[in-house]
Design a protein around this motif. Structure first.
Motif, PDB file in Angstrom:
ATOM      1  N   VAL A  80       0.860  -1.175   0.000  1.00 24.55           N
ATOM      2  CA  VAL A  80       0.000   0.000   0.000  1.00 24.55           C
ATOM      3  C   VAL A  80       0.898   1.227   0.000  1.00 24.55           C
ATOM      4  N   GLY A  81       0.564   2.192  -0.830  1.00 25.63           N
ATOM      5  CA  GLY A  81       1.376   3.399  -0.930  1.00 25.63           C
ATOM      6  C   GLY A  81       0.529   4.601  -1.293  1.00 25.63           C
ATOM      7  N   GLY A  82       1.137   5.758  -1.187  1.00 26.42           N
ATOM      8  CA  GLY A  82       0.435   6.987  -1.534  1.00 26.42           C
ATOM      9  C   GLY A  82       1.416   8.084  -1.888  1.00 26.42           C
ATOM     10  N   THR A  83       0.986   8.993  -2.733  1.00 23.34           N
ATOM     11  CA  THR A  83       1.795  10.160  -3.088  1.00 23.34           C
ATOM     12  C   THR A  83       0.932  11.410  -2.996  1.00 23.34           C
ATOM     13  N   GLN A  84       1.598  12.528  -2.751  1.00 22.73           N
ATOM     14  CA  GLN A  84       0.884  13.799  -2.667  1.00 22.73           C
ATOM     15  C   GLN A  84       1.753  14.901  -3.251  1.00 22.73           C
ATOM     16  N   ARG A  85       1.160  15.723  -4.107  1.00 21.67           N
ATOM     17  CA  ARG A  85       1.867  16.849  -4.706  1.00 21.67           C
ATOM     18  C   ARG A  85       2.004  17.968  -3.682  1.00 21.67           C
ATOM     19  N   LEU A  86       3.240  18.393  -3.450  1.00 31.90           N
ATOM     20  CA  LEU A  86       3.495  19.452  -2.482  1.00 31.90           C
ATOM     21  C   LEU A  86       3.468  20.827  -3.130  1.00 31.90           C
ATOM     22  N   MET A  87       4.144  20.936  -4.259  1.00 30.24           N
ATOM     23  CA  MET A  87       4.191  22.173  -5.042  1.00 30.24           C
ATOM     24  C   MET A  87       4.672  21.795  -6.435  1.00 30.24           C
ATOM     25  N   GLU A  88       4.809  22.743  -7.303  1.00 25.65           N
ATOM     26  CA  GLU A  88       5.213  22.440  -8.661  1.00 25.65           C
ATOM     27  C   GLU A  88       6.557  21.701  -8.672  1.00 25.65           C
ATOM     28  N   GLY A  89       6.550  20.458  -9.195  1.00 19.59           N
ATOM     29  CA  GLY A  89       7.776  19.679  -9.299  1.00 19.59           C
ATOM     30  C   GLY A  89       8.155  18.920  -8.045  1.00 19.59           C
ATOM     31  N   TRP A  90       7.413  19.074  -6.953  1.00 24.73           N
ATOM     32  CA  TRP A  90       7.734  18.423  -5.684  1.00 24.73           C
ATOM     33  C   TRP A  90       6.609  17.466  -5.293  1.00 24.73           C
ATOM     34  N   THR A  91       6.982  16.231  -4.912  1.00 23.57           N
ATOM     35  CA  THR A  91       6.021  15.206  -4.511  1.00 23.57           C
ATOM     36  C   THR A  91       6.545  14.470  -3.290  1.00 23.57           C
ATOM     37  N   ALA A  92       5.664  14.168  -2.354  1.00 26.79           N
ATOM     38  CA  ALA A  92       6.007  13.351  -1.191  1.00 26.79           C
ATOM     39  C   ALA A  92       5.191  12.074  -1.243  1.00 26.79           C
ATOM     40  N   GLY A  93       5.723  11.027  -0.631  1.00 25.77           N
ATOM     41  CA  GLY A  93       4.981   9.779  -0.654  1.00 25.77           C
ATOM     42  C   GLY A  93       5.505   8.763   0.337  1.00 25.77           C
ATOM     43  N   ALA A  94       4.835   7.622   0.397  1.00 27.80           N
ATOM     44  CA  ALA A  94       5.225   6.535   1.290  1.00 27.80           C
ATOM     45  C   ALA A  94       4.812   5.215   0.673  1.00 27.80           C
ATOM     46  N   LEU A  95       5.530   4.148   1.033  1.00 33.06           N
ATOM     47  CA  LEU A  95       5.233   2.811   0.532  1.00 33.06           C
ATOM     48  C   LEU A  95       5.525   1.794   1.619  1.00 33.06           C
ATOM     49  N   VAL A  96       4.572   0.895   1.843  1.00 33.96           N
ATOM     50  CA  VAL A  96       4.768  -0.235   2.747  1.00 33.96           C
ATOM     51  C   VAL A  96       4.506  -1.510   1.948  1.00 33.96           C
ATOM     52  N   GLU A  97       5.477  -2.427   1.956  1.00 33.12           N
ATOM     53  CA  GLU A  97       5.313  -3.687   1.246  1.00 33.12           C
ATOM     54  C   GLU A  97       5.701  -4.834   2.162  1.00 33.12           C
ATOM     55  N   VAL A  98       4.851  -5.848   2.208  1.00 31.87           N
ATOM     56  CA  VAL A  98       5.057  -7.004   3.081  1.00 31.87           C
ATOM     57  C   VAL A  98       5.049  -8.264   2.225  1.00 31.87           C
ATOM     58  N   GLY A  99       6.022  -9.136   2.461  1.00 31.33           N
ATOM     59  CA  GLY A  99       6.047 -10.437   1.807  1.00 31.33           C
ATOM     60  C   GLY A  99       5.330 -11.467   2.656  1.00 31.33           C
ATOM     61  N   ILE A 100       4.522 -12.307   2.016  1.00 34.32           N
ATOM     62  CA  ILE A 100       3.767 -13.351   2.711  1.00 34.32           C
ATOM     63  C   ILE A 100       4.184 -14.679   2.096  1.00 34.32           C
ATOM     64  N   TYR A 101       5.125 -15.362   2.739  1.00 33.17           N
ATOM     65  CA  TYR A 101       5.752 -16.536   2.142  1.00 33.17           C
ATOM     66  C   TYR A 101       5.205 -17.806   2.782  1.00 33.17           C
ATOM     67  N   SER A 102       4.464 -18.563   2.015  1.00 32.02           N
ATOM     68  CA  SER A 102       3.928 -19.833   2.473  1.00 32.02           C
ATOM     69  C   SER A 102       4.672 -20.954   1.767  1.00 32.02           C
ATOM     70  N   ASN A 103       5.500 -21.674   2.514  1.00 31.09           N
ATOM     71  CA  ASN A 103       6.313 -22.757   1.955  1.00 31.09           C
ATOM     72  C   ASN A 103       7.282 -22.213   0.898  1.00 31.09           C
ATOM     73  N   SER A 104       8.208 -21.400   1.352  1.00 26.81           N
ATOM     74  CA  SER A 104       9.160 -20.734   0.464  1.00 26.81           C
ATOM     75  C   SER A 104       9.971 -21.730  -0.351  1.00 26.81           C
ATOM     76  N   SER A 105      10.163 -21.404  -1.623  1.00 29.68           N
ATOM     77  CA  SER A 105      10.900 -22.300  -2.520  1.00 29.68           C
ATOM     78  C   SER A 105      12.368 -22.433  -2.148  1.00 29.68           C
ATOM     79  N   ASN A 106      12.921 -21.517  -1.365  1.00 32.26           N
ATOM     80  CA  ASN A 106      14.325 -21.627  -0.952  1.00 32.26           C
ATOM     81  C   ASN A 106      14.480 -22.174   0.463  1.00 32.26           C
ATOM     82  N   ASP A 107      13.388 -22.629   1.094  1.00 31.92           N
ATOM     83  CA  ASP A 107      13.456 -23.166   2.461  1.00 31.92           C
ATOM     84  C   ASP A 107      13.150 -24.656   2.534  1.00 31.92           C
ATOM     85  N   VAL A 108      12.426 -25.190   1.572  1.00 33.57           N
ATOM     86  CA  VAL A 108      11.991 -26.586   1.664  1.00 33.57           C
ATOM     87  C   VAL A 108      13.144 -27.539   1.363  1.00 33.57           C
ATOM     88  N   ASP A 109      13.041 -28.757   1.931  1.00 36.01           N
ATOM     89  CA  ASP A 109      13.963 -29.845   1.622  1.00 36.01           C
ATOM     90  C   ASP A 109      13.239 -31.154   1.942  1.00 36.01           C
TER      91      ASP A 109
END
Length: 424
Positions: A69-98
């Protein structure tokens, strides 16, 4: 994932505020599931006794299941602020199984937690995310990254090579006289144990970590980046400095991507009042440098990608004197080539070869040769399949006493993977 067809995009505009306060929000993610068929000769004690084939139902860590989930906001001409949150949800990771753990506990992992300001003078980002050199060694026009990713250990990384029956050790007496050869026993087999992750690595500049990062505006075809941060992960890094260069440009017959990266990660002792190593001459810095280049031919869709990354790490006093670590490497080298064919945005093929030399000890090589295909009928859906063979070679190595010298030989590991990625 960033495209209008794959994300829920909501634009919220204030009814009473000026246009400068307009905000845009972006919610999305993907699910990526695959089936791995493995032939590896694995068994108890890693000595090659027992079943050699397995099926696994996994989350493909080349491009894992995630939500953002993320968002951006225009502050003034040419200027933008924003944020991003990203979460990985790994069920039976391909690099963990054996074979002993065909189902592993799910994992929820912070991938990105960033805030940024973008301006005509460049972009400043703070939080947990990619350093300035991150992915400069992974640029790729092939379109097959979901199955043929630059880090080969992300599919099957926890699988161990089986020692061949031809493995042996040479024995010497205390005066250095040769006394004969013997087979490995169970414990000594473990000392020679190696997994795919332990044999091959693409050295991607310390991965994601907490940092502040600056990206310049485009300077002609080039963007320059610098970051400073820290990470107290398994490698014991305390501070990380990175610099990176990325460029996308048109060249005769097509287009090209170029990436160069450099990082210095300083290792610290576990206790703040102690030096990193009893020997003050031991350099605590881990230095990583290299990059990648990818060329795409417009008329035919053929493409070629090359990558080269080096990682330098001076041995500690303990590693220099340890019975089984005395021959550890101080310079790891990753090399990679991929030949691709992408006649349209719906189809992509590749064949690739990669190798890491001296990942753990001197005179060893972990390699992979493989191929992949991706069908993308829409922007939201990918169906893919691929096959690869991992090999590992280690030259004779001796304990610090010199009385036992090991000559291990390993069976190849073969992996066939097919799966689907759905973006939303």
């Amino acid at each position: 994932m960033g495209s209008p067809n794959s994300l829920l995009a909501i634009t919220v505009s204030s009814l009473i505020a000026a246009p400068a306060l307009a905000a845009e929000f972006d919610v999305g993610g993907q699910v990526n599931r695959a089936v791995m068929y493995v032939e590896d000769g694995y068994a108890a004690g890693y000595l090659g006794v027992g079943s050699s084939t397995e099926f696994y139902h996994v989350d493909n860590r080349n491009s894992p299941t995630r939500f953002h989930v993320g968002g951006t906001q225009r502050l003034m001409e040419g200027w933008t602020a924003g944020a991003l949150v990203e979460v990985g949800i790994y069920s039976n990771s391909s690099n963990d199984v054996d074979p002993d753990n065909k189902s592993v506990d799910g994992d929820l992992e912070e991938r990105i937690t960033d805030a940024f300001i973008d301006s005509p003078f460049g972009k400043i980002t703070v939080g947990h995310g990619e350093g300035a050199a991150y992915n400069t060694g992974r640029l790729d026009y092939s379109g097959t990254g979901v199955i043929s990713f630059r880090n080969p250990a992300l599919i099957g990384g926890n699988l161990s090579y089986a020692l061949k029956a031809s493995s042996y050790k040479r024995k010497f007496d205390r005066d250095g006289n040769f006394t004969g050869t013997e087979s490995f026993d169970l414990q000594e087999g473990d000392n020679n144990r190696t997994s795919i992750s332990g044999s091959i690595r693409d050295y991607n500049f310390e991965g994601r970590h907490d940092r502040i990062r600056y990206d310049s505006p485009r300077l002609g075809p080039v963007t320059l980046s610098a970051s400073a941060g820290h990470d107290s992960g398994s490698d014991g890094h305390e501070s990380i400095l990175q610099a990176g260069l990325k460029s996308g440009l048109r060249v005769p017959g097509g287009r090209m991507l170029i990436g160069l990266g450099y990082s210095v990660a300083t290792r610290n002792a576990d206790e703040l009042d102690q030096r990193f190593d009893p020997d003050s001459s031991v350099d605590p810095d881990i230095t990583t440098y290299g990059g990648s280049i990818s060329y795409f031919h417009n008329d035919t869709g053929f493409n070629v990608t090359l990558a080269a990354i080096n990682r330098e790490e001076e041995l500690t006093t303990e590693e220099k004197t340890g019975t089984f670590t005395a021959t550890r490497s101080e310079l790891g080298q990753f090399r990679y080539i991929k030949l691709g064919y992408r006649p349209s945005r719906h189809h992509a093929f590749d064949i690739h070869y990669g190798e890491t030399r001296n990942r753990n000890k001197d005179d060893e090589k972990g390699s992979v040769i493989g191929m992949g295909y991706v069908w993308s009928p829409t922007e939201m859906f990918d169906l893919y399949a691929g096959a690869k063979i991992h090999s590992f070679e280690r030259g004779e190595w001796c304990t610090s006493s010199g009385r036992t010298c090991y000559n291990p030989e390993y069976d190849d590991i073969k992996i066939v993977t097919t799966g689907a990625r759905v973006k939303f």
